[in-house]
Design a protein around this motif. Structure first.
Motif, short mmCIF file in Angstrom:
data_model
loop_
_atom_site.label_atom_id
_atom_site.label_comp_id
_atom_site.label_asym_id
_atom_site.label_seq_id
_atom_site.Cartn_x
_atom_site.Cartn_y
_atom_site.Cartn_z
N LEU A 1 0.83 -1.21 0.00
CA LEU A 1 0.00 0.00 0.00
C LEU A 1 0.86 1.26 0.00
N VAL A 2 1.99 1.22 0.71
CA VAL A 2 2.90 2.36 0.72
C VAL A 2 3.46 2.60 -0.68
N ALA A 3 3.90 1.54 -1.35
CA ALA A 3 4.45 1.68 -2.70
C ALA A 3 3.39 2.20 -3.67
N HIS A 4 2.19 1.65 -3.57
CA HIS A 4 1.09 2.06 -4.45
C HIS A 4 0.79 3.55 -4.26
N THR A 5 0.68 3.97 -2.99
CA THR A 5 0.35 5.36 -2.71
C THR A 5 1.49 6.31 -3.10
N THR A 6 2.73 5.84 -2.95
CA THR A 6 3.86 6.67 -3.38
C THR A 6 3.81 6.90 -4.88
N ALA A 7 3.44 5.88 -5.65
CA ALA A 7 3.31 6.05 -7.10
C ALA A 7 2.24 7.10 -7.41
N TYR A 8 1.12 7.05 -6.68
CA TYR A 8 0.10 8.09 -6.84
C TYR A 8 0.67 9.47 -6.52
N GLU A 9 1.43 9.57 -5.42
CA GLU A 9 1.98 10.87 -5.02
C GLU A 9 2.94 11.43 -6.08
N ASP A 10 3.70 10.54 -6.73
CA ASP A 10 4.54 10.99 -7.85
C ASP A 10 3.69 11.70 -8.90
N LEU A 11 2.61 11.06 -9.28
CA LEU A 11 1.75 11.60 -10.32
C LEU A 11 0.98 12.82 -9.84
N ALA A 12 0.60 12.82 -8.57
CA ALA A 12 -0.11 13.97 -8.02
C ALA A 12 0.78 15.21 -8.03
N LEU A 13 2.04 15.04 -7.66
CA LEU A 13 2.95 16.18 -7.67
C LEU A 13 3.17 16.68 -9.09
N GLU A 14 3.28 15.76 -10.04
CA GLU A 14 3.42 16.15 -11.44
C GLU A 14 2.21 16.96 -11.90
N ALA A 15 1.02 16.52 -11.50
CA ALA A 15 -0.20 17.26 -11.86
C ALA A 15 -0.23 18.63 -11.21
N ALA A 16 0.21 18.71 -9.96
CA ALA A 16 0.20 19.99 -9.24
C ALA A 16 1.19 20.97 -9.85
N LEU A 17 2.33 20.47 -10.31
CA LEU A 17 3.37 21.34 -10.84
C LEU A 17 3.11 21.74 -12.29
N ARG A 18 2.54 20.84 -13.08
CA ARG A 18 2.45 21.07 -14.53
C ARG A 18 1.02 21.19 -15.03
#
Length: 425
Positions: A368-385
């Motif tokens: 679950l930690v790995a899965h959520t970290t992958a989401y956070e990668d994409l969330a930060l990309e969406a927030a920045l770009r």
């Protein structure tokens, strides 16, 4: 010592000021600057802050300003506790995901993504002003979602550490149950912000005896009630999950509950209205009891401890004060990238936070930690770009969404409800 609080007009602030007053020996604040664009709230909170310090005989000065540059100029530390969009945006974050059968919550799921996307650009702009006008200052981020916001700050090269009150809340709760001083309780607290587990509760320090089995045996019902999880779940896991794991372990039941009960945002908005009325009373010179229901319990103790550690010299003989913080993974959880932000025990001093070694994480939690970290990668990309496709990708990757039809519907709603905050929308 000068500390600035960005979002100083928050109803949380008297909790923080009370901690500065009580713990003055740990953190001798000479000037506290409350920064907030909401002038009406700021003056009410600032007035109470001055009265709290005066009642407790604290010599520090409280100033208020809507000018960010003036507020952070020359600060030793800057605390971020802002809410972009206010309680109105929070109410939306808790409402429209339910239309798609998903949890409506301000820090996780689709609502959490919306908040991250509104918040990250604003926080990075603030941090740039700190870098220019207080280049040696530490930034302590209490703004949710703490993990994503802290990662944005660190990746942009800022001196930042993320802080959450979940761990200190558990520490205080367990200390009461065990009838010991909180300082005697050391948690094996591991995971991501709002996605953590207490795997051991040790007395006396990191190498002390683990009393978690005793806590579960003697107080399991009370702990389970606080978490709104069935007692057998705790018994089977043998750990204490944070309250936020309820959104994962009982997602559908929580959605049904949210559809039939008043939203937390509505409750908080009513509470804030009452608190501000109380703050306007010139006779009030202490934090009111109602504030404990607002959330953020023990925030002040955690913030004072973290600021005191960060503002003392680096490389002190004891290796730094141990505290649960959000900081770079740097191999702590070997299955995550080094630049992921984890929430673990760390040694903190003037050079920053260094995570303590963490025993291997069981696959039940690591997955679950790995899965959520992958989401956070994409969330930060969406927030920045920005961009609808990035929003969709982040939602599709989230453990609480994960289906393309839901991700499409949630994307439509997220963008529609946040157009005023997105330059690209």
């Amino acid at each position: 010592m000068k500390l600035a609080v960005v979002g100083g007009g928050s109803t949380y602030t008297p909790e923080l000021v009370d901690g500065f007053a009580r713990l003055r020996d740990s953190l001798p604040v000479e000037e506290l600057v409350l920064v907030d664009p909401a002038a009406d709230r700021l003056e009410l909170v600032g007035g109470l802050a001055r009265r709290i310090l005066a009642r407790q005989g604290h010599p520090g000065k409280v100033t208020t300003t809507s000018d960010l540059v003036a507020g952070v100029e020359g600060a030793d530390a800057v605390l971020l506790q802002l809410r972009v969009g206010g309680q109105a945006a929070r109410l939306q974050d808790e409402t429209w995901p339910l239309e798609c059968g998903c949890v409506g919550q301000e820090t996780t799921g689709a609502g959490g993504l919306a908040k991250a996307m509104r918040t990250v650009p604003v926080v990075l702009d603030i941090a740039e002003q700190v870098r220019r006008h207080a280049p040696g200052a530490w930034i302590i981020d209490f703004t949710n979602p703490v993990g994503i916001v802290t990662r944005a700050l660190l990746q942009a090269g800022h001196r930042a550490v993320g802080l959450c009150n979940v761990a200190i809340g558990f520490q205080r709760k367990f200390a009461r149950l065990l009838d010991v001083e909180p300082e005697q309780v050391h948690l094996d607290h591991v995971g991501l912000n709002h996605l953590t587990w207490e795997r051991a509760v040790r007395l006396g320090g990191p190498d002390g005896a683990d009393v978690l089995p005793r806590l579960l045996a003697e107080h399991g019902d009370a702990i389970a009630d606080d978490l709104h999880l069935p007692r057998p779940v705790l018994d089977r896991l043998g750990v204490v999950p944070s309250y936020y794991l309820r959104y994962f372990y009982a997602h559908d039941a929580v959605v049904e509950e949210m559809r039939t009960k008043p939203s937390r945002a509505a409750e908080v908005a009513a509470m804030e209205k009452r608190l501000l009325e109380m703050y306007a009373d010139p006779a009030l010179d202490e934090k009111p009891e109602l504030l404990a229901k607002r959330g953020g319990a023990f925030y002040s103790e955690a913030a004072v401890a973290l600021a005191a550690s960060l503002l003392r010299p680096a490389a002190v003989p004891d290796g730094g004060r141990i505290q649960v913080v959000n900081t770079y993974n740097n191999g702590t959880l070997p299955f995550l990238p080094d630049d992921a932000v984890v929430e673990v025990q760390a040694a903190v001093d003037g050079s920053g936070a260094v995570p303590l070694p963490v025993p291997p994480l069981d696959p039940l939690y690591a997955g679950l930690v790995a899965h959520t970290t992958a989401y956070e990668d994409l969330a930060l990309e969406a927030a920045l770009r920005g961009g609808r496709d990035r929003v969709f990708a982040a939602l599709l990757a989230h453990p609480l969404v994960g289906q393309y039809a839901q991700a499409e519907a949630l994307t439509d709603r997220l963008v529609a409800h946040n157009r005023e905050h997105f330059a690209w929308a």
